[in-house]
Enzyme design. Structure first.
Site, PDB file in Angstrom:
ATOM      1  N   GLU A  34       0.887  -1.119  -0.106  1.00 24.55           N
ATOM      2  CA  GLU A  34      -0.027  -0.007   0.127  1.00 24.55           C
ATOM      3  C   GLU A  34       0.724   1.330  -0.087  1.00 24.55           C
ATOM      4  O   GLU A  34       1.677   1.500   1.031  1.00 24.55           O
ATOM      5  CB  GLU A  34      -0.928  -0.013   1.346  1.00 24.55           C
ATOM      6  CG  GLU A  34      -1.500   1.372   1.422  1.00 24.55           C
ATOM      7  CD  GLU A  34      -2.464   1.811   0.466  1.00 24.55           C
ATOM      8  OE1 GLU A  34      -3.293   0.969  -0.272  1.00 24.55           O
ATOM      9  OE2 GLU A  34      -2.153   3.089  -0.019  1.00 24.55           O
ATOM     10  N   SER A  40      -7.553  -0.348   4.014  1.00 25.16           N
ATOM     11  CA  SER A  40      -9.120  -0.400   4.181  1.00 25.16           C
ATOM     12  C   SER A  40     -10.058   0.651   4.859  1.00 25.16           C
ATOM     13  O   SER A  40     -10.496   0.464   6.007  1.00 25.16           O
ATOM     14  CB  SER A  40      -9.278  -1.861   5.050  1.00 25.16           C
ATOM     15  OG  SER A  40      -8.559  -2.698   4.351  1.00 25.16           O
ATOM     16  N   CYS A  44     -15.367   7.120   0.637  1.00 27.91           N
ATOM     17  CA  CYS A  44     -16.780   7.834   0.485  1.00 27.91           C
ATOM     18  C   CYS A  44     -16.950   8.678   1.605  1.00 27.91           C
ATOM     19  O   CYS A  44     -17.850   9.568   1.981  1.00 27.91           O
ATOM     20  CB  CYS A  44     -17.882   6.815   0.378  1.00 27.91           C
ATOM     21  SG  CYS A  44     -17.610   5.443  -0.549  1.00 27.91           S
ATOM     22  N   VAL A  81       4.263  -0.257  -5.690  1.00 27.57           N
ATOM     23  CA  VAL A  81       4.740  -1.223  -6.620  1.00 27.57           C
ATOM     24  C   VAL A  81       5.016  -0.674  -7.828  1.00 27.57           C
ATOM     25  O   VAL A  81       3.944   0.055  -8.211  1.00 27.57           O
ATOM     26  CB  VAL A  81       3.806  -2.366  -6.928  1.00 27.57           C
ATOM     27  CG1 VAL A  81       4.119  -3.228  -8.100  1.00 27.57           C
ATOM     28  CG2 VAL A  81       3.705  -3.301  -5.579  1.00 27.57           C
ATOM     29  N   ASP A 286     -11.897  -0.222  -8.101  1.00 29.17           N
ATOM     30  CA  ASP A 286     -12.075   0.758  -9.173  1.00 29.17           C
ATOM     31  C   ASP A 286     -11.366   0.658 -10.484  1.00 29.17           C
ATOM     32  O   ASP A 286     -11.614   1.394 -11.593  1.00 29.17           O
ATOM     33  CB  ASP A 286     -11.671   2.122  -8.411  1.00 29.17           C
ATOM     34  CG  ASP A 286     -12.441   2.554  -7.558  1.00 29.17           C
ATOM     35  OD1 ASP A 286     -13.399   1.746  -6.969  1.00 29.17           O
ATOM     36  OD2 ASP A 286     -12.272   3.420  -6.653  1.00 29.17           O
ATOM     37  N   TYR A 429     -46.091  -1.988   4.706  1.00 35.56           N
ATOM     38  CA  TYR A 429     -47.002  -0.681   4.995  1.00 35.56           C
ATOM     39  C   TYR A 429     -47.444  -0.687   6.546  1.00 35.56           C
ATOM     40  O   TYR A 429     -47.916  -1.332   6.916  1.00 35.56           O
ATOM     41  CB  TYR A 429     -48.080  -0.877   4.089  1.00 35.56           C
ATOM     42  CG  TYR A 429     -49.332  -0.022   4.581  1.00 35.56           C
ATOM     43  CD1 TYR A 429     -48.910   1.623   4.499  1.00 35.56           C
ATOM     44  CD2 TYR A 429     -50.539  -0.238   5.189  1.00 35.56           C
ATOM     45  CE1 TYR A 429     -49.974   2.349   4.957  1.00 35.56           C
ATOM     46  CE2 TYR A 429     -51.433   0.622   5.557  1.00 35.56           C
ATOM     47  CZ  TYR A 429     -51.075   2.072   5.524  1.00 35.56           C
ATOM     48  OH  TYR A 429     -52.087   2.821   5.936  1.00 35.56           O
TER      49      TYR A 429
END
Lengths: 458, 458
Positions: A34, A40, A44, A81, A286, A429
């Site tokens: 990472e 993680s 959003c 990487v 993504d 309902y």
């Protein structure tokens, strides 16, 4: 000797893949690279961290590097990487802080590099004071900027979900905010009528919305910082801070360099099990393309929920299990300035592009029984295929408790239900939750009548 | 000569049938008999009218007699149908106020008499101060009682939806309230774990809940008014007012007398188009039985949402169109004392009775992303069939924005989806609306794991 899994990217997709594979196959060596400071986490959630609704960075993190390590995963933070050698089955890495570099062999590789924010190729775009909002580090940088007293005026370029969420966050902090978008209505994934309602809600919060106007240049001051956004029509919007909310594109650079094939949409091509076309290489999140179940096309949808599911599927398959990712239908939801909006299936434009002929209806109702305290307005629109009446798409806009109803319609679309079938569904309902005919059923009834009327004319 | 439709009962089912038939066939004579004071009203809204959350009676009425008349329907208010002569195709009626009586011929007849409240056959049940809650007049009577200063202590007999909603309404008015129920947990249509949470929430509002204890007698004072409820175990619960919330049974008296066949469940038997087995006679609403799509059994479900749909179907068919009612799957929702609860499909007990073998799981999550302000607890339980993993039932309990998620699961059940398919659904996600894995998807994932574990053991 035990097998080795290398994961590139430690956010939603990579983290899920690593966890699932390790859980299924305890003796698997898992190395996860990472390049950022966190694993993680919820990208959003960044707008809410910026607005101050969410207090600290840590609460956006679902699983820290140490938590991954406790699960037996060898996490290499701040390590990028920089190359993949498919022939030798190794990746080349570089430590971003120390500068060390090396290679890591793999038996299986998960490519989960995520996305990169779109940057318009205009003068001044690289000036100080111009920020993207994508990774947690962007959020931290923006928070630092916003805490400076000299920042009073913010221009957000792009009126998509993220752009508007950031605009609202800045407005909540008391700043002057302008949003610029090329389209006639913001959030282009919605039909224009919904977009217009969103624009109105945003303006009501005191945010200036400039539409049908793109960004031509960013004016840079003598200090090297952005000081205004110049639009295509020549307007000059003074800015102490510019935020780019133009959306993202899949980060496929490494894949391309290595020879991992991309698909028609520009994302990494994967099969139902999340295998790329390169031996031993999987991809998720993504950076990949997914099958759209209605249009039949390959599409790139950058959403945390898909990333998590795809990562899980890759991890299960790598760990010796069997799982597939069955595709997407374009479901999305947002809340901006107390307005909720959601969509699923195809928009009118997308349905036309996919070759469908359809009828469109819209209904206005309330989120609770009309007489019940707190009943809020809700508008539901639907498009249904001619003759068959199959539901092709739906959009919802309204106030509190409106938009999450989209899930019901998403499942109808998933199951290829016709509006005739939908209007008979046994939905819940009670007066605190809906009118006796739920708004989605009223819409289905109206769509059914439109389909029938159309058939009579055919 | 134009044909004549006679409708018995002017509430949800009858009103919908009359409206639809008249709309489809403009020259149809439609006569609708209603013995009460109102047409097409929301009986489900009565508790909120009693609590004061809803101000006036008129707001509970969706369509007044005059509105029906404006649509061309001959509405006869306060007029009771006292007999049906299938041979001669006439109904006998009686004006409840003036005392006049007569007959009305029909070509088509809609039987929409609704239901009658259960009354335990115990001493004192007919005393003054003992009320049912079913029709609008009951609501008016209860409001009149509650406005008397002498009413301080209320005992509600029956801890179902309506019983608890009325108990809360009385508590909101500042009264001492006790609920008595024979079962160990209230709202017997829920699994006991959900029922226990509901009981706790009700008690927290200061309502006394007496469980596993039935009503043996109602003690009557010298003034002829109820003054206490005596339970089977011998407890004496002082009461200035007793409310019966024991549920309802279909009102089939007239049908039985006339020879309109009932079904195995005790409701009027109808086919998919809402035709009874008597020539020219249709039925809809609380008085009919419906097919349960999972158990295959006939069941009576008294819910306004079914009544509306069934009335619409009958009306379309009478008016020369074609429509069917495809059955029910047991979806229900309630909000009591700020706790939301919902169910769909079969409960554990029902699934066992239907012969299914299944696994059951439960998960705790939050209604929004865990870090998001206002995230509330939500518990989702699921039962999935062994081997196939087909979702058979689900229940949700939680705080605000929890329970309406049941609609998504109702549609999964309707489409006979397996939990494996469900966990891959493209449901909406954004931090103000759900965690990145929506609670219903987490539950499906856990159920899938349970199904897999069970298969390995088989």
């Amino acid at each position: 000797m035990s097998k080795r899994l290398v994961v590139i990217g430690g956010d939603a997709a990579g983290g899920s893949a690593a966890s699932q594979a390790k859980k299924r196959q305890r003796d698997l060596d898992v190395v996860m690279f990472e390049r950022g400071r966190a694993t993680s986490y919820s990208a959003c959630g960044i707008p809410y961290w910026i607005s101050g609704a969410v207090d600290d960075e840590a609460s956006l993190v679902a699983r820290t590097p140490d938590e991954h390590r406790a699960a037996g995963i060898d996490v290499r933070m701040r390590t990028e990487v920089v190359g993949i050698d498919l022939e030798r089955q190794v990746v080349h890495w570089r430590d971003l802080d120390g500068g060390a570099a090396g290679t890591e062999p793999y038996d299986d590789l998960v490519y989960a590099t995520g996305s990169v924010p779109m940057r318009p190729p205009v003068p001044g775009i690289d000036a100080a004071g111009v920020h993207g909002v994508q990774v947690l580090d962007d959020g931290a940088a923006l928070r630092a900027e916003l805490s400076r007293d000299s920042v009073r005026r913010v221009v957000v370029v792009g009126g998509g979900y993220i752009g508007l969420e950031i605009a609202e966050a800045c407005r909540m902090r008391g700043l002057d905010v302008t949003v610029v978008d090329r389209s006639a209505t913001p959030v282009g994934t919605f039909d224009p009528d919904v977009g217009a309602q969103i624009a109105e809600a945003v303006r009501k919060e005191g945010i200036d919305v400039v539409l049908s106007d793109g960004v031509a240049a960013i004016e840079v001051g003598r200090d090297g910082r952005a000081r205004a956004v110049v639009t295509a029509s020549g307007r000059e919007l003074p800015a102490d801070l510019v935020v780019l909310g133009l959306g993202v594109r899949p980060d496929v650079r490494l894949a391309q360099e290595a020879g991992i094939p991309l698909g028609t949409s520009g994302g990494v091509a994967v099969d139902a099990r999340m295998r790329t076309r390169a031996e031993g290489v999987w991809a998720a999140g993504d950076c990949v393309e997914s099958r759209h179940r209605l249009s039949g096309q390959r599409v790139v949808v950058a959403l945390g929920t898909h990333a998590n599911k795809q990562g899980r599927v890759a991890g299960i398959n790598i760990g010796g299990g069997y799982a597939t990712f069955p595709g997407v239908i374009g479901t999305a939801i947002t809340r901006v300035c107390n307005l909720e909006a959601a969509r699923t299936g195809l928009s009118s434009v997308e349905a036309e592009a996919a070759g469908y002929s359809f009828v469109k209806v819209g209904v206005d109702s309330t989120t609770k029984a009309g007489y019940f305290p707190g009943a809020e307005p809700i508008h539901v629109s639907m498009i249904a295929e001619r003759r068959s009446g199959r539901l092709l798409g739906a959009q919802i806009v309204g106030r509190e408790a409106a938009a999450k109803r989209v899930d019901a319609l998403a499942i109808c679309i998933w199951n290829e239900m016709s509006v005739d079938e939908i209007l008979s569904l046994d939905l819940s309902y009670a007066p605190p939750f809906s009118p006796v005919w739920d708004p989605v059923l009223i819409a289905a009834r109206k769509a059914f009548e439109a389909v029938e009327a159309d058939v009579r004319q055919l």
